[in-house]
Design an enzyme around this catalytic site. Structure first.
Site, PDB file in Angstrom:
ATOM      1  N   GLY A  90      75.231 107.369  57.322  1.00  6.03           N
ATOM      2  CA  GLY A  90      76.314 106.851  56.482  1.00  6.03           C
ATOM      3  C   GLY A  90      77.486 106.405  57.352  1.00  6.03           C
ATOM      4  CE  LYS A 143      67.275 103.093  51.599  1.00 12.04           C
ATOM      5  NZ  LYS A 143      66.769 101.954  50.820  1.00 12.04           N
ATOM      6  N   GLY A 160      75.214 111.083  62.911  1.00 15.03           N
ATOM      7  CA  GLY A 160      75.219 112.505  62.567  1.00 15.03           C
ATOM      8  C   GLY A 160      73.897 113.160  62.952  1.00 15.03           C
ATOM      9  CG  ASP A 161      72.238 116.249  60.479  1.00 12.22           C
ATOM     10  OD1 ASP A 161      73.101 115.578  59.888  1.00 12.22           O
ATOM     11  OD2 ASP A 161      71.297 116.788  59.878  1.00 12.22           O
ATOM     12  CG  ASP A 165      78.815 114.904  55.400  1.00 10.69           C
ATOM     13  OD1 ASP A 165      79.600 114.380  54.600  1.00 10.69           O
ATOM     14  OD2 ASP A 165      77.600 114.604  55.467  1.00 10.69           O
ATOM     15  CD  GLU A 212      77.893 115.025  48.334  1.00 11.78           C
ATOM     16  OE1 GLU A 212      77.918 114.021  47.610  1.00 11.78           O
ATOM     17  OE2 GLU A 212      77.582 114.991  49.548  1.00 11.78           O
ATOM     18  NE  ARG A 265      79.607 106.718  53.704  1.00  8.59           N
ATOM     19  CZ  ARG A 265      78.367 106.681  53.217  1.00  8.59           C
ATOM     20  NH1 ARG A 265      77.781 107.801  52.837  1.00  8.59           N
ATOM     21  NH2 ARG A 265      77.714 105.552  53.126  1.00  8.59           N
TER      22      ARG A 265
END
Ligand code: F6P
Length: 366
Positions: A15, A78, A120-121, A145, A240, A293
């Site tokens: 993201g 993705k 990110g991860d 995050d 969320e 974001r």
């Protein structure tokens, strides 16, 4: 003696978040000015590496982007070369294939000596897969995050906290005027960092995070308690990923062709109905969503992103490959990319910040 670096690829995965372009700018400018390297931008994250979509990044491409939100290279949450959706089976389920050889061939054919992977991860786990084939990588920790292992902070987080705090501040006045319960649902997946920080910064009355399951009774008790003190409204900052002690997280959609298919969302709306029924106090839910974001990075994130981008380039110049730049105790350091892949750093329910929130009278819903 390993091959010297002359040409590097830069990609942004997962993201997007504010500050990505500031990292790209720092990498490109440091690489060109201090090391005389060529830079290539890989489009749409690992998708572009798989499909061989790239463009040169010159000094001018890195000008005027410090304050711009999003990513000038595009991104994908993705495309994982090790688990890439290549089509659907007869039942409409995605067929995943390992296409790392194809991605690696594009890395070689384009004369890339190393990759700067900003993500990110999930993105770091994609990078770990490419390292196994021989690609040389350096990682930069990106996510609103703030859930990447081994780093105290990721860039993008502080901007998202500012945006979320402003939203919570703004609902305060309308909640007070109408004597309502107002829930603001914030992102963060399974980590409550964003909600905890924005909740504290805004003085939210209740903070609900995934790491501390809530009970309806305890939240109602917090609302009732406020009434006794003449406060007829309640502000709730809710992640969320928050969930009741005896229930599951609320899923908003399943993105089947994504290697991380679950998208969370919707818990605030469900909880507002339950709270209204249980307390008789009119309730509303706001889902802040992708607003968190978007847009320009705050000053702190611009500085952090610039430090991260510069340090990533220096790691490559020193031959320290396959490391992720991190911040620990205020200092720039690095850890192996493999040590953060597919892991999440969560809020400690007994940690300082949670204890402080409780001490100042915030209900954590438990
Ligand atoms: O990881 C960043 C993040 O914004 C999470 O906080 C959120 O759960 C998810 O991405 C949303 O993903 P998408 O952009 O696919 O809806």
């Amino acid at each position: 003696m390993s091959k010297p670096i002359k040409r590097i690829g830069i990609l942004t995965g997962g993201g997007d978040c504010p500050g990505i372009n500031a990292v790209i700018r720092a990498v490109v400018k440091t690489a060109i000015r201090d090391h005389k390297w060529e830079c290539v931008g890989i489009l749409d994250g690992f998708q572009g590496l798989i499909e061989n979509r790239m463009r040169p990044l010159e000094w001018t491409s890195a000008s005027n982007i410090l304050t711009r939100g999003g990513t000038i290279l595009g991104t994908s949450n993705k495309a994982n070369p090790a688990k890439y959706a290549v089509g659907m089976d007869a039942e409409g389920k995605p067929i995943f294939k390992d296409v790392r050889e194809q991605a690696y061939a594009n890395y070689e054919d384009n004369g890339l000596d190393a990759l700067v992977v900003i993500g990110g991860d999930g993105t770091m786990s994609c990078a770990a897969g490419m390292i196994e084939l021989g690609a040389r990588c350096v990682g930069v920790p990106k996510t609103i995050d703030n859930d990447l292992m081994h780093t105290h902070v990721t860039f993008g987080f502080q901007t998202a906290v500012e945006i979320a705090t402003e939203a919570l501040d703004r609902v305060h006045t309308t909640a007070a005027s109408h004597h309502r319960i107002l829930l603001v649902e914030l992102m963060g997946r399974n980590a409550g960092w964003l909600t905890l920080h924005a909740g504290l910064a805004s003085g939210s009355d209740v903070i609900l995070i995934p790491e501390i399951p809530y009970t309806l009774d305890r939240i109602c008790a917090a609302c009732e308690d406020r009434k006794k003190h003449g406060k007829y409204f309640t502000i709730i900052a809710i992640s969320e990923g928050a969930h009741p002690i005896d229930g599951k997280q609320t899923i908003s959609r399943v993105v089947t062709d994504s290697h991380e298919a679950i998208r969370l969302g919707g818990v605030a709306t469900l909880l507002s109905v339950e709270l209204e029924e249980a307390t008789g106090i009119e309730s509303r839910a706001v889902v802040l969503g992708h607003v968190q974001r978007g847009g320009t990075p705050c000053a702190a994130d611009r500085v952090l992103a610039t430090r991260f981008g510069h340090e990533a380039t220096e790691l490559l110049a020193k031959g320290k490959y396959n490391e992720l730049v991190v911040i620990q105790e205020g200092q720039l350091r690095s850890v192996p990319i493999s040590s953060v892949a597919n892991q999440q750093r969560l809020v400690d329910p007994k940690g300082d910040l949670v204890n402080i929130a409780r001490s100042v009278g915030t209900s954590m819903g438990d």
